[in-house]
Design an enzyme around this catalytic site. Structure first.
Site, mmCIF file in Angstrom:
data_model
loop_
_atom_site.group_PDB
_atom_site.id
_atom_site.type_symbol
_atom_site.label_atom_id
_atom_site.label_comp_id
_atom_site.label_asym_id
_atom_site.label_seq_id
_atom_site.Cartn_x
_atom_site.Cartn_y
_atom_site.Cartn_z
ATOM 1 N N GLY A 1 16.242 38.536 39.756
ATOM 2 C CA GLY A 1 15.903 39.167 40.601
ATOM 3 C C GLY A 1 16.137 37.759 42.027
ATOM 4 O O GLY A 1 17.018 37.259 42.105
ATOM 5 N N SER A 2 15.215 38.391 42.940
ATOM 6 C CA SER A 2 15.300 38.034 43.799
ATOM 7 C C SER A 2 15.354 36.460 44.851
ATOM 8 O O SER A 2 16.326 35.439 45.540
ATOM 9 C CB SER A 2 14.336 38.691 45.469
ATOM 10 O OG SER A 2 14.643 39.909 45.899
ATOM 11 N N VAL A 3 15.646 35.763 43.534
ATOM 12 C CA VAL A 3 15.385 34.245 43.109
ATOM 13 C C VAL A 3 16.790 33.208 44.015
ATOM 14 O O VAL A 3 16.743 32.700 44.383
ATOM 15 C CB VAL A 3 14.987 33.666 42.457
ATOM 16 C CG1 VAL A 3 13.161 33.984 42.162
ATOM 17 C CG2 VAL A 3 15.412 34.167 40.944
ATOM 18 N N SER B 1 11.928 38.644 51.744
ATOM 19 C CA SER B 1 13.038 38.971 50.630
ATOM 20 C C SER B 1 13.895 40.340 51.098
ATOM 21 O O SER B 1 13.074 41.322 49.812
ATOM 22 C CB SER B 1 12.337 39.080 49.031
ATOM 23 O OG SER B 1 13.420 38.784 47.659
#
Length: 687
Positions: free
Chosen positions: A388-390, A443
């Site tokens: 995901g957005s990491v 994000s």
């Protein structure tokens, strides 16, 4: 008397001359041979006397090695012993090549009263075999002459004949065995287990009295011996146990799949070796040196060299921090399972590193199985997750590097519509006009989508067709790889997976999934390497567990340092310093800006930076091999303090909720774990 004529006289003279000449030649050859022999004897017995004495000594010299020496101890970074050795007194038996069954039975009756052995597991078969060995003549009468004849004709084998004898021993005959007989029968069974002439372990952890009896009567008990062995002990119980690894037993010996490799390295078949993880990775340091003996006679050995414990190793792990991380994980995964919408959730993982050295300070994963929690730490190395957005820090650097986005540039966060595909949005409510810092703080998927379209060589407009451009994929993938995402981290353990990476990109739409962490999967240790690289300003360091190696000592002290592990830089991120600083500014905003998605993950007083991630995952819920359910995975990466970080943290909780349920509740298990673990870290290190 008839006189010889002249020709006959000449012939006789010739014969005498020939015989004389031949005898002379024979004599010369004989003298020559004796001369050669004499010269050889001179060199053997006088000139090269010492050489041949040494050769004879070497040929008649028999050297044997003792049992495996204890392994080196394992310490944590604060020199707490986390793996040690415990001495084990064992009693063994090795059958001599000329030993008869009757002699073994006599030994069994002699020794069994002096050993505490439970014969409750003695099988009916073992009893019959003992009866046959003890009463051979009686059992011979249980087979007929006709059956013996069949052995001669090949209709029956000798084994078949022995089986007939065993079958015909009656229950009444076996019932006559006294307790003394049964003890002897059980010992006889132990003496005959396995291969005939192999050494058998009769009893491990023998009492002092048992050990002393065998040792004192060794010369009378042919084949019986004492053995001082060892086993690994763990003062901190199961803490970090799976990563510490395992060691083979004497009976296991060398692992079959690596046997030839070990034998070539000088190991014996019954040597004990590290089988997994730390014990295997650092076998060369941890293995002990076996004692060496000269065989004087069949019952006596002369010690040539003392055995020696292996070298001690110091790990980067803080065992007290590790204990706390495992405790927090256990509490939180159990708590999360009581929350709505977590039927597919079963584990969370944590990695804490020193971003300046790559040292792993703590590493743990816990899985819920039924109402219990089991260790799952090895999955950090082998089980990839959808991040995901990491990953948006790496994505943003691609945008800066290629000129697709300028620092401080504003874009409109709106649902993006590509021809032939459904709309893709950042969240339920669009974020409006935002800059790159806000895009990281909140994000924004759309900011990354529009940047990726530019990297692809196009400019976004609603309903546009996104052209396939492999080069765009490669640019992003290369940046990700430079952070350790999708490549080996080179952690110092024998097992590590890569995660999923597309063998061939075939759809332009996948590029948009890629830049928001929805296209490829990475292991937790890869995510940890990624965040440490950002934390230290762009150096990808090898995550490592070994800190030091120390020479073994004869007491409890640490010996001299023979190896110190320094940080190893695999590569530097190819970007401008101002771009890396800008990403770090965005990660700081995640934790501190109004509306930053990381607010609450780490206490503000620790001045942390970080990035949250929520991703779609897909699982097989009924184990039929078909992916059938969409779930949501939550992740967090961060470091603290922001300007001079002393720790980085990675937390991931796969399948912590799912969107197709009766409720939209999403567990905050990743937040709770991150907050509790970082609070405990700073309590232990900076209170």
């Amino acid at each position: 008397m008839k006189k010889l004529n002249l020709n006959q006289q000449k012939k006789k003279v010739n014969y005498n001359q020939i015989i004389s000449k031949r005898f002379l030649v024979f004599l010369v050859v004989l003298l020559l041979l004796f001369s050669i022999l004499g010269i050889k004897l001179y060199f053997v017995m006088i000139a090269n006397n010492s050489y041949y004495k040494d050769e004879l000594k070497e040929l008649s010299y028999t050297k044997v090695e003792g049992t495996s020496a204890p392994r080196g101890r394992i310490y944590d970074r604060n020199h707490n012993i986390i793996v040690d050795n415990k001495a084990i007194k064992s009693i063994t038996y090795e059958k001599g090549k000329n030993t008869t069954n009757s002699e073994m039975i006599e030994l069994a009756y002699l020794v069994s009263p002096h050993l505490e052995l439970s014969y409750s597991s003695l099988t009916d078969r073992a009893k019959r075999e003992f009866f046959l060995a003890k009463y051979g003549d009686l059992c011979n009468e249980k087979v007929t002459k006709k059956e013996r004849e069949k052995v001669k004709t090949g209709e029956l084998s000798t084994t078949d004949l022995e089986e007939l004898k065993l079958e015909r021993i009656t229950t009444e005959e076996l019932a006559q065995f006294t307790e003394t007989d049964l003890k002897a029968a059980y010992l006889y069974y132990l003496m005959n287990r396995g291969y005939t002439y192999d050494e058998k372990v009769i009893k491990e952890e023998a009492t002092d009295q048992e050990y002393a009896y065998i040792a004192e009567h060794n010369s009378e008990l042919d084949g019986f011996n004492t053995k001082l062995d060892w086993e690994r002990v763990y003062p901190y119980g199961d803490t970090f146990r799976s990563i510490l690894g395992t060691v083979s037993t004497t009976t296991q010996g060398l692992p079959a799949e690596e046997k030839e490799e070990y034998l070539e390295a000088g190991y014996a078949l019954n040597d004990r070796v590290g089988l997994s993880y730390i014990e295997k990775e650092y076998e060369n340091y941890l293995k002990g040196e076996k004692a060496e003996y000269e065989v004087v006679n069949s019952h006596e050995l002369k010690l040539l060299k003392e055995g020696k414990r292996g070298n001690d190793i110091v790990l980067s792990i803080d065992i007290k921090l590790q204990q706390e991380v495992e405790r927090i994980l256990t509490e939180q995964v159990l708590k999360a399972k009581t929350e709505p919408n977590t039927e597919y959730y079963d584990h969370s993982s944590v990695v804490i590193q020193d971003p300046n050295t790559g040292e792993i300070l703590a590493m743990a994963s816990k899985r819920v199985v039924g109402d219990k929690v089991v260790d799952n730490t090895t999955s950090i190395l082998t089980s990839p997750v959808t991040p995901g957005s990491v990953v948006k820090g790496a994505s943003m650097l691609v945008a800066y590097n290629t000129g697709a986005v300028h620092m401080g540039e504003y874009m409109v966060d709106e649902c993006v519509k590509i021809a032939g595909a459904p709309e893709k949005c950042s969240s339920v409510n669009n974020l409006g006009t935002i800059d790159d810092i806000t895009a990281l703080a909140k994000s924004s998927n759309v900011y990354q989508f529009k940047a990726a379209i530019r990297v692809n060589g196009q400019e976004y407009y609603r309903g546009m067709k996104l052209n396939f451009n492999q080069k765009a994929f490669d640019i992003y993938r290369n940046m990700y790889h430079s952070f350790g995402l999708g490549v080996k981290t080179e952690i110092d353990l024998p097992v590590e997976s890569l995660g999923y990476s597309a063998a061939q990109d075939t759809s332009s739409g996948n590029l948009l999934d890629f830049v928001m962490g929805q296209y490829e999967t990475y292991t937790p240790i890869q995510l940890s390497q990624y965040v440490t690289t950002i934390a230290n300003g762009g150096s990808r360091l090898v995550p490592h567990l070994l800190k030091e190696v120390h020479a073994s000592t004869e007491d409890s002290s640490l010996g001299k340092t023979i190896l110190t592990v320094n940080k190893k830089v695999l590569n530097k991120i190819n970007t401008q310093p101002q771009y890396m600083a800008r990403v770090k500014e965005g990660f700081y905003a995640v934790m501190h800006a109004n509306g930053g998605y990381g607010r609450g993950y780490i206490d503000d007083k620790y001045d942390a930076s970080g990035k949250t991630g929520t991703s779609q995952s897909f699982i097989d819920t009924n184990n039929d091999g078909v992916i059938d359910t969409e779930t949501i995975t939550s992740s967090f990466i961060g470091y603290a303090p922001s300007n001079n970080p002393v720790m980085s943290i990675m937390v991931t909780s796969p399948d912590s909720s799912h969107p197709n349920s009766n409720t939209d509740y999403a567990s905050l298990v990743t937040l709770h774990i991150t907050k509790a673990v970082t609070d405990k870290f700073f309590e232990l290190y900076h209170s």
